[in-house]
Design a protein around this motif. Structure first.
Motif, PDB file in Angstrom:
ATOM      1  N   ILE A  28       7.145  93.436  25.571  1.00 55.61           N
ATOM      2  CA  ILE A  28       6.135  92.615  24.893  1.00 55.61           C
ATOM      3  C   ILE A  28       6.423  91.137  25.113  1.00 55.61           C
ATOM      4  O   ILE A  28       5.518  90.337  25.330  1.00 55.61           O
ATOM      5  CB  ILE A  28       6.110  92.938  23.384  1.00 55.61           C
ATOM      6  CG1 ILE A  28       5.704  94.391  23.173  1.00 55.61           C
ATOM      7  CG2 ILE A  28       5.180  91.991  22.641  1.00 55.61           C
ATOM      8  CD1 ILE A  28       5.872  94.856  21.754  1.00 55.61           C
ATOM      9  N   TRP A  29       7.689  90.741  25.071  1.00 56.72           N
ATOM     10  CA  TRP A  29       8.059  89.327  25.117  1.00 56.72           C
ATOM     11  C   TRP A  29       7.789  88.686  26.479  1.00 56.72           C
ATOM     12  O   TRP A  29       7.354  87.539  26.542  1.00 56.72           O
ATOM     13  CB  TRP A  29       9.526  89.132  24.766  1.00 56.72           C
ATOM     14  CG  TRP A  29       9.805  89.409  23.323  1.00 56.72           C
ATOM     15  CD1 TRP A  29      10.487  90.453  22.828  1.00 56.72           C
ATOM     16  CD2 TRP A  29       9.373  88.638  22.208  1.00 56.72           C
ATOM     17  NE1 TRP A  29      10.528  90.396  21.453  1.00 56.72           N
ATOM     18  CE2 TRP A  29       9.850  89.280  21.049  1.00 56.72           C
ATOM     19  CE3 TRP A  29       8.617  87.482  22.062  1.00 56.72           C
ATOM     20  CZ2 TRP A  29       9.600  88.788  19.774  1.00 56.72           C
ATOM     21  CZ3 TRP A  29       8.378  86.996  20.784  1.00 56.72           C
ATOM     22  CH2 TRP A  29       8.871  87.642  19.666  1.00 56.72           C
ATOM     23  N   VAL A  43       4.827  84.547  29.526  1.00 58.35           N
ATOM     24  CA  VAL A  43       4.018  84.176  30.688  1.00 58.35           C
ATOM     25  C   VAL A  43       2.670  83.628  30.240  1.00 58.35           C
ATOM     26  O   VAL A  43       2.205  82.591  30.747  1.00 58.35           O
ATOM     27  CB  VAL A  43       3.843  85.391  31.638  1.00 58.35           C
ATOM     28  CG1 VAL A  43       2.800  85.117  32.697  1.00 58.35           C
ATOM     29  CG2 VAL A  43       5.173  85.763  32.267  1.00 58.35           C
ATOM     30  N   VAL A  44       2.027  84.280  29.287  1.00 55.48           N
ATOM     31  CA  VAL A  44       0.719  83.832  28.813  1.00 55.48           C
ATOM     32  C   VAL A  44       0.840  82.485  28.106  1.00 55.48           C
ATOM     33  O   VAL A  44       0.044  81.565  28.358  1.00 55.48           O
ATOM     34  CB  VAL A  44       0.084  84.891  27.874  1.00 55.48           C
ATOM     35  CG1 VAL A  44      -1.125  84.340  27.145  1.00 55.48           C
ATOM     36  CG2 VAL A  44      -0.287  86.121  28.662  1.00 55.48           C
ATOM     37  N   VAL A  45       1.817  82.343  27.228  1.00 54.03           N
ATOM     38  CA  VAL A  45       1.986  81.080  26.503  1.00 54.03           C
ATOM     39  C   VAL A  45       2.356  79.961  27.474  1.00 54.03           C
ATOM     40  O   VAL A  45       1.822  78.845  27.385  1.00 54.03           O
ATOM     41  CB  VAL A  45       3.043  81.233  25.390  1.00 54.03           C
ATOM     42  CG1 VAL A  45       3.436  79.883  24.816  1.00 54.03           C
ATOM     43  CG2 VAL A  45       2.524  82.130  24.289  1.00 54.03           C
ATOM     44  N   GLY A  46       3.258  80.234  28.415  1.00 53.45           N
ATOM     45  CA  GLY A  46       3.625  79.219  29.404  1.00 53.45           C
ATOM     46  C   GLY A  46       2.447  78.809  30.267  1.00 53.45           C
ATOM     47  O   GLY A  46       2.244  77.622  30.540  1.00 53.45           O
ATOM     48  N   GLY A  47       1.645  79.777  30.700  1.00 58.69           N
ATOM     49  CA  GLY A  47       0.459  79.462  31.491  1.00 58.69           C
ATOM     50  C   GLY A  47      -0.555  78.657  30.694  1.00 58.69           C
ATOM     51  O   GLY A  47      -1.142  77.690  31.203  1.00 58.69           O
ATOM     52  N   LEU A 103       0.051  76.645  28.115  1.00 58.65           N
ATOM     53  CA  LEU A 103       0.559  75.284  27.930  1.00 58.65           C
ATOM     54  C   LEU A 103       0.469  74.467  29.216  1.00 58.65           C
ATOM     55  O   LEU A 103       0.159  73.274  29.180  1.00 58.65           O
ATOM     56  CB  LEU A 103       2.000  75.328  27.416  1.00 58.65           C
ATOM     57  CG  LEU A 103       2.178  75.835  25.986  1.00 58.65           C
ATOM     58  CD1 LEU A 103       3.657  75.891  25.633  1.00 58.65           C
ATOM     59  CD2 LEU A 103       1.431  74.958  25.001  1.00 58.65           C
ATOM     60  N   THR A 104       0.711  75.105  30.364  1.00 61.93           N
ATOM     61  CA  THR A 104       0.615  74.395  31.640  1.00 61.93           C
ATOM     62  C   THR A 104      -0.818  73.965  31.914  1.00 61.93           C
ATOM     63  O   THR A 104      -1.084  72.810  32.261  1.00 61.93           O
ATOM     64  CB  THR A 104       1.126  75.297  32.775  1.00 61.93           C
ATOM     65  OG1 THR A 104       2.473  75.668  32.505  1.00 61.93           O
ATOM     66  CG2 THR A 104       1.043  74.594  34.105  1.00 61.93           C
ATOM     67  N   VAL A 105      -1.764  74.870  31.750  1.00 61.32           N
ATOM     68  CA  VAL A 105      -3.173  74.547  31.990  1.00 61.32           C
ATOM     69  C   VAL A 105      -3.644  73.489  30.993  1.00 61.32           C
ATOM     70  O   VAL A 105      -4.356  72.548  31.368  1.00 61.32           O
ATOM     71  CB  VAL A 105      -4.044  75.822  31.914  1.00 61.32           C
ATOM     72  CG1 VAL A 105      -5.521  75.491  31.892  1.00 61.32           C
ATOM     73  CG2 VAL A 105      -3.719  76.733  33.076  1.00 61.32           C
ATOM     74  N   SER A 106      -3.242  73.606  29.742  1.00 60.60           N
ATOM     75  CA  SER A 106      -3.634  72.613  28.737  1.00 60.60           C
ATOM     76  C   SER A 106      -3.073  71.237  29.085  1.00 60.60           C
ATOM     77  O   SER A 106      -3.779  70.226  28.953  1.00 60.60           O
ATOM     78  CB  SER A 106      -3.136  73.021  27.354  1.00 60.60           C
ATOM     79  OG  SER A 106      -3.682  74.254  26.979  1.00 60.60           O
ATOM     80  N   GLY A 107      -1.834  71.176  29.527  1.00 60.63           N
ATOM     81  CA  GLY A 107      -1.231  69.898  29.912  1.00 60.63           C
ATOM     82  C   GLY A 107      -1.941  69.260  31.085  1.00 60.63           C
ATOM     83  O   GLY A 107      -2.211  68.050  31.082  1.00 60.63           O
ATOM     84  N   PHE A 108      -2.251  70.062  32.103  1.00 55.82           N
ATOM     85  CA  PHE A 108      -2.989  69.523  33.244  1.00 55.82           C
ATOM     86  C   PHE A 108      -4.386  69.059  32.838  1.00 55.82           C
ATOM     87  O   PHE A 108      -4.879  68.035  33.323  1.00 55.82           O
ATOM     88  CB  PHE A 108      -3.098  70.559  34.363  1.00 55.82           C
ATOM     89  CG  PHE A 108      -1.826  70.735  35.143  1.00 55.82           C
ATOM     90  CD1 PHE A 108      -1.066  69.648  35.534  1.00 55.82           C
ATOM     91  CD2 PHE A 108      -1.391  72.000  35.489  1.00 55.82           C
ATOM     92  CE1 PHE A 108       0.097  69.813  36.252  1.00 55.82           C
ATOM     93  CE2 PHE A 108      -0.227  72.170  36.216  1.00 55.82           C
ATOM     94  CZ  PHE A 108       0.520  71.076  36.597  1.00 55.82           C
ATOM     95  N   LEU A 109      -5.025  69.780  31.940  1.00 63.41           N
ATOM     96  CA  LEU A 109      -6.356  69.406  31.477  1.00 63.41           C
ATOM     97  C   LEU A 109      -6.314  68.079  30.711  1.00 63.41           C
ATOM     98  O   LEU A 109      -7.144  67.192  30.954  1.00 63.41           O
ATOM     99  CB  LEU A 109      -6.940  70.515  30.600  1.00 63.41           C
ATOM    100  CG  LEU A 109      -8.373  70.295  30.103  1.00 63.41           C
ATOM    101  CD1 LEU A 109      -9.330  70.280  31.286  1.00 63.41           C
ATOM    102  CD2 LEU A 109      -8.754  71.376  29.127  1.00 63.41           C
ATOM    103  N   VAL A 110      -5.353  67.929  29.819  1.00 63.63           N
ATOM    104  CA  VAL A 110      -5.218  66.679  29.064  1.00 63.63           C
ATOM    105  C   VAL A 110      -4.916  65.514  30.009  1.00 63.63           C
ATOM    106  O   VAL A 110      -5.491  64.424  29.880  1.00 63.63           O
ATOM    107  CB  VAL A 110      -4.126  66.813  27.979  1.00 63.63           C
ATOM    108  CG1 VAL A 110      -3.750  65.459  27.396  1.00 63.63           C
ATOM    109  CG2 VAL A 110      -4.591  67.741  26.882  1.00 63.63           C
TER     110      VAL A 110
END
Length: 166
Positions: free
Chosen positions: A87-88, A93-97, A99-106
């Motif tokens: 599960i972890w 992977v989902v949380v890291g992805g 956060l990465t997409v959100s950072g690039f978007l910001v």
């Protein structure tokens, strides 16, 4: 222990408790104690060392408690971690992805917003440095162009002289 004084060897050291002076022998033991007393730390230095030792001891104790608690917690929760690892890994992977997409978007929104304000003449933060850099690049390019015109003709003319038939 008998102390011997000769008339030329007697030294007088001040007694800090009174105005009277006392005689001290020139024996190695008394001179050692005198040097030890003259190099001894002051009371404020002693309190500083005491505070240093106490705070260092407290920090070492807290470090030991923290490391012990972390190791014991890891040992206790290791079976749960192993059982729930399927599960972890996807969660990380989902949380890291995300956060990465959100950072690039910001970052992209901030860049587009700054560029829009810059070209509209609203003077965003850092635009003065951008204008200064642009003027320096333009000045350097014009100096290089002038230099190339001045000396380029010289080298071109020299090449004709070196190979007149070419």
């Amino acid at each position: 222990m008998a102390e011997r004084f000769s008339s030329g060897e007697a030294q007088y050291w001040p007694n800090y408790g009174s105005t009277a002076t006392t005689t001290v022998s020139n024996s190695p033991i008394s001179s050692f104690f005198h040097q030890l007393r003259s190099h001894s730390p002051t009371s404020s230095q002693l309190f500083g060392f005491l505070a240093l030792f106490i705070s260092t001891g407290i920090l070492l104790f807290l470090l030991g408690v923290s490391v012990t608690a972390a190791v014991l917690g890891f040992i206790v929760f290791l079976p749960l971690i192993i059982i729930s690892s399927p599960i972890w890994i996807p969660v990380f992977v989902v949380v890291g992805g995300f956060l990465t997409v959100s950072g690039f978007l910001v970052g992209t929104v901030a860049l587009v917003s700054w560029t829009y304000r810059y070209f509209r003449g609203m003077h965003p933060v850092g635009s003065n440095q951008m204008d200064y850099a642009r003027s320096r690049i333009y000045d350097t390019a014009s100096h290089v162009k002038d230099y190339a015109r001045e000396y380029g003709g010289y080298f071109h003319g020299r090449a004709k002289d070196a190979a007149p038939g070419a």
